[in-house]
Design a protein around this motif. Structure first.
Motif, PDB file in Angstrom:
ATOM      1  N   ALA A  66      39.527 -27.466  10.998  1.00  0.00           N
ATOM      2  CA  ALA A  66      40.733 -27.922  11.687  1.00  0.00           C
ATOM      3  C   ALA A  66      40.533 -27.945  13.196  1.00  0.00           C
ATOM      4  O   ALA A  66      40.992 -28.865  13.886  1.00  0.00           O
ATOM      5  CB  ALA A  66      41.909 -27.027  11.319  1.00  0.00           C
ATOM      6  N   MET A  67      39.854 -26.937  13.740  1.00  0.00           N
ATOM      7  CA  MET A  67      39.554 -26.919  15.172  1.00  0.00           C
ATOM      8  C   MET A  67      38.700 -28.114  15.574  1.00  0.00           C
ATOM      9  O   MET A  67      38.956 -28.768  16.591  1.00  0.00           O
ATOM     10  CB  MET A  67      38.843 -25.621  15.537  1.00  0.00           C
ATOM     11  CG  MET A  67      39.696 -24.377  15.452  1.00  0.00           C
ATOM     12  SD  MET A  67      38.724 -22.870  15.702  1.00  0.00           S
ATOM     13  CE  MET A  67      38.146 -23.092  17.383  1.00  0.00           C
ATOM     14  N   ALA A  68      37.696 -28.398  14.773  1.00  0.00           N
ATOM     15  CA  ALA A  68      36.806 -29.515  15.082  1.00  0.00           C
ATOM     16  C   ALA A  68      37.556 -30.836  15.058  1.00  0.00           C
ATOM     17  O   ALA A  68      37.338 -31.709  15.917  1.00  0.00           O
ATOM     18  CB  ALA A  68      35.640 -29.543  14.094  1.00  0.00           C
ATOM     19  N   LEU A  69      38.452 -31.010  14.085  1.00  0.00           N
ATOM     20  CA  LEU A  69      39.234 -32.240  14.017  1.00  0.00           C
ATOM     21  C   LEU A  69      40.113 -32.387  15.253  1.00  0.00           C
ATOM     22  O   LEU A  69      40.232 -33.478  15.824  1.00  0.00           O
ATOM     23  CB  LEU A  69      40.084 -32.262  12.743  1.00  0.00           C
ATOM     24  CG  LEU A  69      40.991 -33.486  12.582  1.00  0.00           C
ATOM     25  CD1 LEU A  69      40.178 -34.772  12.585  1.00  0.00           C
ATOM     26  CD2 LEU A  69      41.817 -33.364  11.303  1.00  0.00           C
ATOM     27  N   ALA A  70      40.734 -31.288  15.686  1.00  0.00           N
ATOM     28  CA  ALA A  70      41.568 -31.336  16.889  1.00  0.00           C
ATOM     29  C   ALA A  70      40.741 -31.725  18.106  1.00  0.00           C
ATOM     30  O   ALA A  70      41.184 -32.515  18.955  1.00  0.00           O
ATOM     31  CB  ALA A  70      42.224 -29.970  17.115  1.00  0.00           C
TER      32      ALA A  70
ATOM     33  N   GLU B 179      38.693 -24.429  25.705  1.00  0.00           N
ATOM     34  CA  GLU B 179      38.987 -23.108  25.159  1.00  0.00           C
ATOM     35  C   GLU B 179      40.371 -23.027  24.525  1.00  0.00           C
ATOM     36  O   GLU B 179      40.662 -22.094  23.771  1.00  0.00           O
ATOM     37  CB  GLU B 179      38.863 -22.068  26.276  1.00  0.00           C
ATOM     38  CG  GLU B 179      37.488 -22.048  26.934  1.00  0.00           C
ATOM     39  CD  GLU B 179      37.471 -21.268  28.239  1.00  0.00           C
ATOM     40  OE1 GLU B 179      38.546 -20.805  28.669  1.00  0.00           O
ATOM     41  OE2 GLU B 179      36.378 -21.122  28.824  1.00  0.00           O
ATOM     42  N   ALA B 180      41.235 -23.979  24.824  1.00  0.00           N
ATOM     43  CA  ALA B 180      42.610 -23.934  24.328  1.00  0.00           C
ATOM     44  C   ALA B 180      42.746 -24.409  22.889  1.00  0.00           C
ATOM     45  O   ALA B 180      43.775 -24.164  22.250  1.00  0.00           O
ATOM     46  CB  ALA B 180      43.512 -24.774  25.231  1.00  0.00           C
ATOM     47  N   ILE B 181      41.740 -25.095  22.368  1.00  0.00           N
ATOM     48  CA  ILE B 181      41.835 -25.596  20.994  1.00  0.00           C
ATOM     49  C   ILE B 181      41.671 -24.450  20.008  1.00  0.00           C
ATOM     50  O   ILE B 181      40.679 -23.724  20.028  1.00  0.00           O
ATOM     51  CB  ILE B 181      40.784 -26.686  20.739  1.00  0.00           C
ATOM     52  CG1 ILE B 181      41.144 -27.953  21.519  1.00  0.00           C
ATOM     53  CG2 ILE B 181      40.676 -27.004  19.238  1.00  0.00           C
ATOM     54  CD1 ILE B 181      40.174 -29.091  21.348  1.00  0.00           C
ATOM     55  N   MET B 182      42.666 -24.310  19.148  1.00  0.00           N
ATOM     56  CA  MET B 182      42.685 -23.250  18.140  1.00  0.00           C
ATOM     57  C   MET B 182      43.102 -23.857  16.797  1.00  0.00           C
ATOM     58  O   MET B 182      43.593 -24.991  16.753  1.00  0.00           O
ATOM     59  CB  MET B 182      43.675 -22.161  18.566  1.00  0.00           C
ATOM     60  CG  MET B 182      43.267 -21.409  19.832  1.00  0.00           C
ATOM     61  SD  MET B 182      41.809 -20.389  19.582  1.00  0.00           S
ATOM     62  CE  MET B 182      42.504 -19.059  18.593  1.00  0.00           C
ATOM     63  N   PRO B 183      42.929 -23.128  15.712  1.00  0.00           N
ATOM     64  CA  PRO B 183      43.401 -23.653  14.429  1.00  0.00           C
ATOM     65  C   PRO B 183      44.897 -23.934  14.484  1.00  0.00           C
ATOM     66  O   PRO B 183      45.680 -23.107  14.977  1.00  0.00           O
ATOM     67  CB  PRO B 183      43.090 -22.506  13.449  1.00  0.00           C
ATOM     68  CG  PRO B 183      41.994 -21.733  14.100  1.00  0.00           C
ATOM     69  CD  PRO B 183      42.259 -21.812  15.565  1.00  0.00           C
ATOM     70  N   HIS B 184      45.310 -25.103  13.998  1.00  0.00           N
ATOM     71  CA  HIS B 184      46.726 -25.484  14.024  1.00  0.00           C
ATOM     72  C   HIS B 184      47.082 -26.164  12.707  1.00  0.00           C
ATOM     73  O   HIS B 184      46.268 -26.873  12.113  1.00  0.00           O
ATOM     74  CB  HIS B 184      47.008 -26.420  15.196  1.00  0.00           C
ATOM     75  CG  HIS B 184      48.456 -26.567  15.532  1.00  0.00           C
ATOM     76  ND1 HIS B 184      49.337 -27.285  14.740  1.00  0.00           N
ATOM     77  CD2 HIS B 184      49.199 -26.065  16.565  1.00  0.00           C
ATOM     78  CE1 HIS B 184      50.547 -27.233  15.265  1.00  0.00           C
ATOM     79  NE2 HIS B 184      50.494 -26.499  16.372  1.00  0.00           N
ATOM     80  N   ALA B 185      48.330 -25.986  12.293  1.00  0.00           N
ATOM     81  CA  ALA B 185      48.772 -26.511  11.005  1.00  0.00           C
ATOM     82  C   ALA B 185      48.763 -28.034  10.943  1.00  0.00           C
ATOM     83  O   ALA B 185      48.667 -28.607   9.858  1.00  0.00           O
ATOM     84  CB  ALA B 185      50.174 -25.988  10.684  1.00  0.00           C
ATOM     85  N   VAL B 186      48.862 -28.717  12.089  1.00  0.00           N
ATOM     86  CA  VAL B 186      48.829 -30.184  12.063  1.00  0.00           C
ATOM     87  C   VAL B 186      47.514 -30.684  11.481  1.00  0.00           C
ATOM     88  O   VAL B 186      47.483 -31.530  10.578  1.00  0.00           O
ATOM     89  CB  VAL B 186      49.052 -30.763  13.474  1.00  0.00           C
ATOM     90  CG1 VAL B 186      48.731 -32.260  13.490  1.00  0.00           C
ATOM     91  CG2 VAL B 186      50.491 -30.541  13.924  1.00  0.00           C
ATOM     92  N   GLN B 187      46.410 -30.148  12.001  1.00  0.00           N
ATOM     93  CA  GLN B 187      45.101 -30.560  11.470  1.00  0.00           C
ATOM     94  C   GLN B 187      44.860 -30.005  10.063  1.00  0.00           C
ATOM     95  O   GLN B 187      44.180 -30.647   9.256  1.00  0.00           O
ATOM     96  CB  GLN B 187      43.985 -30.125  12.415  1.00  0.00           C
ATOM     97  CG  GLN B 187      43.880 -30.945  13.687  1.00  0.00           C
ATOM     98  CD  GLN B 187      44.968 -30.615  14.704  1.00  0.00           C
ATOM     99  OE1 GLN B 187      45.379 -29.468  14.816  1.00  0.00           O
ATOM    100  NE2 GLN B 187      45.396 -31.619  15.456  1.00  0.00           N
ATOM    101  N   ILE B 188      45.411 -28.830   9.775  1.00  0.00           N
ATOM    102  CA  ILE B 188      45.321 -28.299   8.409  1.00  0.00           C
ATOM    103  C   ILE B 188      45.955 -29.294   7.440  1.00  0.00           C
ATOM    104  O   ILE B 188      45.396 -29.618   6.378  1.00  0.00           O
ATOM    105  CB  ILE B 188      46.023 -26.927   8.304  1.00  0.00           C
ATOM    106  CG1 ILE B 188      45.323 -25.869   9.173  1.00  0.00           C
ATOM    107  CG2 ILE B 188      46.096 -26.475   6.843  1.00  0.00           C
ATOM    108  CD1 ILE B 188      43.961 -25.451   8.711  1.00  0.00           C
ATOM    109  N   ALA B 189      47.132 -29.815   7.805  1.00  0.00           N
ATOM    110  CA  ALA B 189      47.832 -30.774   6.944  1.00  0.00           C
ATOM    111  C   ALA B 189      47.043 -32.067   6.795  1.00  0.00           C
ATOM    112  O   ALA B 189      46.940 -32.627   5.688  1.00  0.00           O
ATOM    113  CB  ALA B 189      49.220 -31.063   7.510  1.00  0.00           C
ATOM    114  N   GLN B 190      46.485 -32.555   7.884  1.00  0.00           N
ATOM    115  CA  GLN B 190      45.730 -33.813   7.837  1.00  0.00           C
ATOM    116  C   GLN B 190      44.488 -33.692   6.959  1.00  0.00           C
ATOM    117  O   GLN B 190      44.192 -34.586   6.153  1.00  0.00           O
ATOM    118  CB  GLN B 190      45.358 -34.236   9.258  1.00  0.00           C
ATOM    119  CG  GLN B 190      46.566 -34.634  10.093  1.00  0.00           C
ATOM    120  CD  GLN B 190      46.250 -34.773  11.571  1.00  0.00           C
ATOM    121  OE1 GLN B 190      45.271 -34.213  12.061  1.00  0.00           O
ATOM    122  NE2 GLN B 190      47.080 -35.501  12.297  1.00  0.00           N
TER     123      GLN B 190
END
Length: 240
Positions: A98-102, A179-190
């Protein structure tokens, strides 16, 4: 297209997202002491805003880890509790994916290195390539910062570059790391929507966290927190 409810609590940022068609709604709360107390109200807000019930979703996704032991257990427990009550399948999604996608979405990066603080002097990391979809170059691993070894030039992201700035400074990508990119539910959903369409989902009872570090026992507080997460999710669904 399927409707996916996603939950992510593997770090200090708790988030949830509802992906329906091309539209995504999300909520996030940072720095909360107990994610299990913040996620369910946010889920209820999302469903109410979308005019949906939990039964209108096709699957529930969660950030399966790696990450905080309590955090990944909380996400898994809440996803299980909600899925049991609504009779829905569950889609585990790796947090580093998810982090990588973001990072790819925000920076149009093709080669991505995701590094997440694992505490105890270690990091979780993985490398990806987006030239033909999201491909794993180096699978998720746990190592000392000195063990992070990307192949070629990458766009780097994650709070590992904050926690271990000096140790990772020699990496060519460190200076430009987001450094601000963290796991987030938006990318989890995608990511979960793609996985769900491909049949990559499990029954609620089979949902498991992804651990890269072995842990012998949970503390009493952690056990109580995990039990409370499941109980609250089940109670919330029963009350709908």
């Amino acid at each position: 297209m399927s409707t996916i409810l996603a939950i992510e609590t593997s770090s200090e940022l708790a988030s949830c997202a509802l992906l329906r068609g091309d539209a995504v709604l999300s909520r996030a709360s940072s720095g909360v002491r107990t994610h299990s107390q913040s996620i369910l109200p946010m889920v209820q807000e999302l469903l109410a805003e979308a005019g949906l019930s939990l039964a209108d979703c096709d699957a529930i996704a969660y950030g399966s880890g790696p990450g905080s032991f309590t955090g990944v257990r909380t996400a898994c427990g809440i996803a299980q509790g909600l899925a049991y009550g609504a009779g829905l399948p569950v889609v585990p999604v790796v947090t580093l994916d998810a982090m990588a996608l973001a990072c790819h979405q925000q920076h149009e990066a093709i080669r991505v290195l995701a590094v997440l603080d694992a505490r105890m002097g270690e990091v979780y990391w993985a490398q990806y390539d987006f030239r033909d979809g999201q491909q794993i170059i180096s699978p998720p691993a746990l190592s000392a910062p000195a063990g992070v070894a990307p192949q070629g030039w990458v766009m780097a992201c994650g709070n590992g570059f904050t926690a271990y700035a000096a140790e990772l400074a020699e990496l060519p990508s460190a200076a430009q790391a987001d450094e601000a990119i963290m796991p987030h539910a938006v990318q989890i959903a995608q990511l979960a929507r793609t996985a769900f369409a491909a049949g990559h989902f499990v029954k609620a009872a089979d949902a498991q966290p992804l651990y890269l570090r072995n842990k012998i026992a949970y503390t009493s507080a952690e056990r109580l927190d995990m039990a409370a997460a499941k109980a609250k999710a089940a109670a919330a669904e029963a009350g709908q």
